[in-house]
Motif scaffolding. Structure first.
Motif, PDB file in Angstrom:
ATOM      1  N   ARG A  54       0.818  -1.209   0.000  1.00 21.93           N
ATOM      2  CA  ARG A  54       0.000   0.000   0.000  1.00 21.93           C
ATOM      3  C   ARG A  54       0.859   1.268   0.000  1.00 21.93           C
ATOM      4  O   ARG A  54       0.401   2.321  -0.456  1.00 21.93           O
ATOM      5  N   ARG A  55       2.066   1.170   0.507  1.00 17.94           N
ATOM      6  CA  ARG A  55       2.948   2.340   0.570  1.00 17.94           C
ATOM      7  C   ARG A  55       4.281   2.002  -0.119  1.00 17.94           C
ATOM      8  O   ARG A  55       5.279   1.720   0.535  1.00 17.94           O
ATOM      9  N   ARG A  73      11.263   6.149   8.132  1.00 21.31           N
ATOM     10  CA  ARG A  73      10.831   6.476   6.771  1.00 21.31           C
ATOM     11  C   ARG A  73       9.320   6.626   6.704  1.00 21.31           C
ATOM     12  O   ARG A  73       8.799   7.512   6.010  1.00 21.31           O
ATOM     13  N   ALA A  74       8.577   5.768   7.389  1.00 26.16           N
ATOM     14  CA  ALA A  74       7.110   5.838   7.348  1.00 26.16           C
ATOM     15  C   ALA A  74       6.573   7.076   8.050  1.00 26.16           C
ATOM     16  O   ALA A  74       5.427   7.456   7.807  1.00 26.16           O
ATOM     17  N   SER A  79       6.157  10.854   3.094  1.00 25.35           N
ATOM     18  CA  SER A  79       5.582   9.515   3.042  1.00 25.35           C
ATOM     19  C   SER A  79       4.178   9.500   3.627  1.00 25.35           C
ATOM     20  O   SER A  79       3.272   8.847   3.085  1.00 25.35           O
ATOM     21  N   LEU A  80       3.969  10.221   4.720  1.00 29.42           N
ATOM     22  CA  LEU A  80       2.635  10.274   5.316  1.00 29.42           C
ATOM     23  C   LEU A  80       1.649  10.958   4.374  1.00 29.42           C
ATOM     24  O   LEU A  80       0.493  10.521   4.237  1.00 29.42           O
ATOM     25  N   THR A  86      -4.534   8.479  -0.265  1.00 27.12           N
ATOM     26  CA  THR A  86      -5.344   7.327  -0.660  1.00 27.12           C
ATOM     27  C   THR A  86      -6.608   7.185   0.179  1.00 27.12           C
ATOM     28  O   THR A  86      -7.401   6.280  -0.083  1.00 27.12           O
ATOM     29  N   LEU A  87      -6.813   8.037   1.165  1.00 25.26           N
ATOM     30  CA  LEU A  87      -7.944   7.896   2.088  1.00 25.26           C
ATOM     31  C   LEU A  87      -9.147   8.674   1.602  1.00 25.26           C
ATOM     32  O   LEU A  87      -9.020   9.726   0.959  1.00 25.26           O
TER      33      LEU A  87
END
Length: 808
Positions: A54-55, A73-74, A79-80, A86-87
């Motif tokens: 998904r990421r 990294r996340a 990245s966030l 996608t939400l």
């Protein structure tokens, strides 16, 4: 609510219970992992694999080799932000609430912060969506872990400003705090000193009744200024506060009134902001008093003959692309200094192809993105021509050529749809790069295939008297989410039979815009029109582009999925799309009708190779028509390119469905007989041939202008070039032939021109060539391989990158 917000500083001892929730944080000393990294390591291999799918940015090289590195990294803002795009609006609102509450927290605390507007089923569904993205990871004890920097992509999560405790450190004196307490009617605290006053003011402003009473007493100017501050993405600037008489500053007096009641507090000398506690109090103690409602769906009749229309549109687009290549094959299109095609040249080519200028500009950009066209030539003489790969593209099946265009439209970050909404002239090769362009196209096709705004999840809002549209509970604006507070009213949207299946009906375009705004609030423009793009105009431009390519069908106020839309959404490559479209897009015929009046008719178009050869010996009759005419000049052009009369007649016999007329054979033979009777060479340039004809050419006006002089019977020379002499003789009605120095005929047909795209060097070294010379990003590592690396099941190669450690 006053008891829950006894000091209301969101982080101090007076914070609400949902803000004070904590979870154990093991110390990180080379042993136990920090909070967020520990939550990531607690995922199963399947869950971790799904998260990385998904990421995909988390697997870009160099791939993370440890969970602290993955957590770091996340949790980066970039990245966030990519994950949040996608939400849908409901899940995005929940993520923003989580950013306000802070992580780690608990499900109970989050539900309390959400209030009664969000029922448990919707809450659990939203948390499951966030968990798939690694934004909210539930623990076995009911805690929720997440990246510490979750609030960064939102700017001001919840539209809330800093708390009183933070503002009091900057420019709020103890005397002002005492006056605020007195004006709010709150009692003086028992403790002494400024910290006690700060806690008392925080508690008073967090009380909805107290704040509502103060706001009700504000006059019209003060209320307007307060509304402006609530809607602002940051502090507002008001000059003249504290000047006494407020001379020349009309907002100074209402600002001072709000300052004396704590509804505004200074950040700097002239910049004011609504403190967090006051904003919460004005909303009844909740971050979001109402939760958005997904737009309702209603059935709409499908477009008649939808598949046939989609196939016709796709055929038209690919035939036009073939026509562009046929015209640029030997004569590249010159570019103006700005790097785009001249308006006159663009209009002429558009008329020849029976396209609008905007459609042609879109198609040119797509061909560049598909690596069929490229810009080349020397500096100052740049032109648009075919790449070497164009020959293989033209020789492929028509369905494959269309598939390449459709795949390029799916993946391009170039906003080619801007050509369809531009009010001024179309400008190909000068479009803007837009990161969300590909995401918008995918969301559009997904909405046409499955138009339900939230499949399988019922609406969770209370009745309209307490919902998002209720004026009693306005939803605050946000610095980064323009959709907040925008009503989603019922629109004409059909209901899909099942997720991912093609919709049996069409979708109302007005309702489609609302569905898209619900599904991708960080991708689509603000429905209120406050952003750089306008929502409905952007949706219509996307639909027009999709309809032009045949992947959608649009008629009036409705639209539906078109050719190979499902496979396009599944990410199939050009080969897979071509396989689906093969029946709908048969190859162009290689046969035409040759009439007795020397016209060639091919109403269904021709195969690119046949059309290119036909264009060399005939001229198209009208713009976009399938009719060509053979005449003296067109045949001379074919002979100039080195073809013989036998070549021309053999080509016509092989591809004509009707027998060649005697008049055509006579015309070909006559032009071939007259062609080459005069020959032009360089002496500087000489002219030789029949003595009478040479003598006539010397005595003609063109011969005198060119300085042509006779050396001997049948031989003349001039100081001008061969090209000028050939052009002058042909203009006079003659049919000269260029000659090599040894006397052999020299075919002078224009040679095919191919532009080789140069690679744009990356900052760290050369990169492979991609469309428009952009450096290609390296593909991410396979998620399964990354999972093995993280679990330590494979050796980690040494890298020169710093290993970041995330302390959750």
């Amino acid at each position: 609510m006053t008891g829950d917000l006894e000091a209301g500083t969101l982080g101090g001892s007076g914070s609400p219970r949902w803000r004070r929730a904590t979870s154990p944080r093991p110390p990180f000393q080379g042993g136990p992992l920090p909070g967020y990294a520990a939550a990531l390591s607690g995922l199963s291999d399947a869950e971790l694999h799904r998260l990385l799918e998904r990421r995909p940015d988390l697997t870009s090289p160099p791939a993370p080799a440890s969970f602290p590195e993955l957590a770091g990294r996340a949790g980066t803002p970039a990245s966030l932000a990519a994950a949040l795009r996608t939400l849908d609006l409901g899940a995005l609102r929940l993520a923003e609430l989580l950013a306000v509450v802070g992580v780690p927290t608990t499900v109970t605390a989050l539900a309390e912060a959400a209030g009664p507007g969000l029922d448990p089923a919707r809450l659990q569904s939203g948390l499951a969506t966030l968990a798939e993205l690694g934004i909210a990871l539930p623990g076995p004890d009911g805690t929720i872990s997440g990246p510490p920097g979750l609030g960064a992509p939102f700017g001001r999560p919840g539209g809330l400003g800093p708390p009183v405790a933070e503002l009091a450190k900057v420019g709020v004196s103890a005397e002002r705090l005492e006056r605020i307490l007195a004006n709010l009617g709150a009692s003086r605290p028992r403790g002494t000193g400024k910290p006690a006053l700060v806690r008392a003011v925080s508690a008073a402003l967090a009380d909805p009744a107290t704040v509502a009473r103060a706001a009700a007493a504000a006059d019209q100017d003060a209320r307007r200024l307060l509304d402006e501050a609530l809607a602002s993405a940051g502090p507002i600037t008001v000059m003249g506060v504290g000047y006494g008489r407020f001379a020349g500053y009309p907002d100074a007096e209402p600002a001072n009134w709000l300052l004396e009641r704590g509804l505004l507090l200074p950040v700097t000398y002239s910049q004011l902001v609504v403190p967090r506690e006051a904003a919460l109090g004005l909303r009844g103690g909740l971050v979001f008093p109402g939760w958005p409602r997904p737009p309702a769906v209603e059935p709409v009749d499908p477009v008649p003959d939808g598949p046939a229309r989609a196939a016709a549109a796709a055929t038209r687009a690919v035939i036009a692309a073939e026509g562009i290549c046929a015209r640029l094959d030997r004569e590249p299109l010159a570019l103006v200094r700005a790097g785009t095609v001249a308006v006159r040249d663009l209009g002429r080519l558009a008329r020849d192809l029976d396209l609008a200028d905007q459609e042609l500009a879109l198609l040119v950009d797509l061909l560049v993105e598909a690596r069929v066209l490229a810009v080349g030539g020397p500096f100052g003489q740049r032109s648009l021509g075919l790449r070497p790969e164009a020959d293989a593209w033209l020789s492929a099946a028509r369905s494959r050529r269309w598939a390449d265009l459709a795949a390029a439209w799916r993946s391009a970050d170039l906003a080619v749809e801007d050509h369809l909404v531009a009010r001024d002239r179309a400008r190909p090769l000068a479009g803007r790069r837009f990161a969300a362009a590909a995401a918008r196209r995918r969301a559009l096709l997904q909405a046409l295939v499955d138009p339900s705004p939230d499949p399988g999840v019922p609406s969770t809002l209370p009745p309209p008297d307490g919902g998002v549209d209720s004026p009693q509970h306005p939803i605050p604006p946000s610095a980064t989410l323009p959709l907040r507070g925008a009503p989603h009213r019922e629109a004409g949207i059909p209901h899909a039979a099942s997720p991912g299946a093609a919709s049996p009906g069409a979708t109302g375009i007005e309702g489609l815009a609302r569905v898209l705004a619900w599904r991708g609030p960080m991708v689509w423009p603000d429905p209120a029109g406050s952003g750089p793009d306008e929502l409905e105009a952007t949706v219509r431009a996307m639909l027009d582009a999709a309809a032009f390519l045949g992947v959608a069908v649009v008629e009036g106020g409705r639209a539906q999925a078109g050719l190979a839309a499902e496979r396009w959404l599944e990410g199939d490559g050009p080969a897979g799309l071509a396989e689906v479209a093969e029946a709908a897009l048969p190859d162009g015929p290689d046969r035409f009708l040759l009439a007795g009046d020397l016209t060639v008719v091919a109403p269904g178009g021709l195969a690119p190779g046949v059309e290119t050869r036909l264009a060399g010996l005939a001229d198209r009759e009208a713009a976009g028509s399938g009719t060509w005419r053979i005449h003296d000049a067109s045949l001379r052009r074919a002979f100039d390119e080195g073809h013989t009369a036998e070549d021309v007649l053999e080509f016509l016999r092989r591809h004509s469905s009707t027998p060649l007329s005697q008049a055509l054979e006579y015309l070909v033979a006559d032009v071939a007989r007259r062609h080459g009777r005069l020959r032009v060479g360089g002496a500087t340039t000489y002219l030789r041939g029949d003595p009478a004809m040479v003598a006539g050419a010397v005595r003609s006006a063109a011969g005198r202008r060119l300085g042509l002089r006779e050396l001997a019977p049948g031989v003349a020379v001039t100081g001008r070039s061969q090209r000028e002499l050939l052009a002058a003789l042909r203009k006079a009605g003659e049919a000269p032939l260029a000659e090599e120095p040894d006397g052999s005929p020299r075919p002078e047909g224009a040679r095919p021109v191919r532009h080789v795209q140069r690679a744009a060097p990356d900052r760290l070294g050369p990169a492979g060539a991609v469309p428009n010379g952009r450096a290609a990003d390296g593909p991410g590592m396979d998620p399964a391989t990354v999972v093995d690396r993280l679990r330590g099941r494979r050796p980690v190669p040494a890298t020169g990158t710093d290993q970041r450690v995330a302390r959750g």
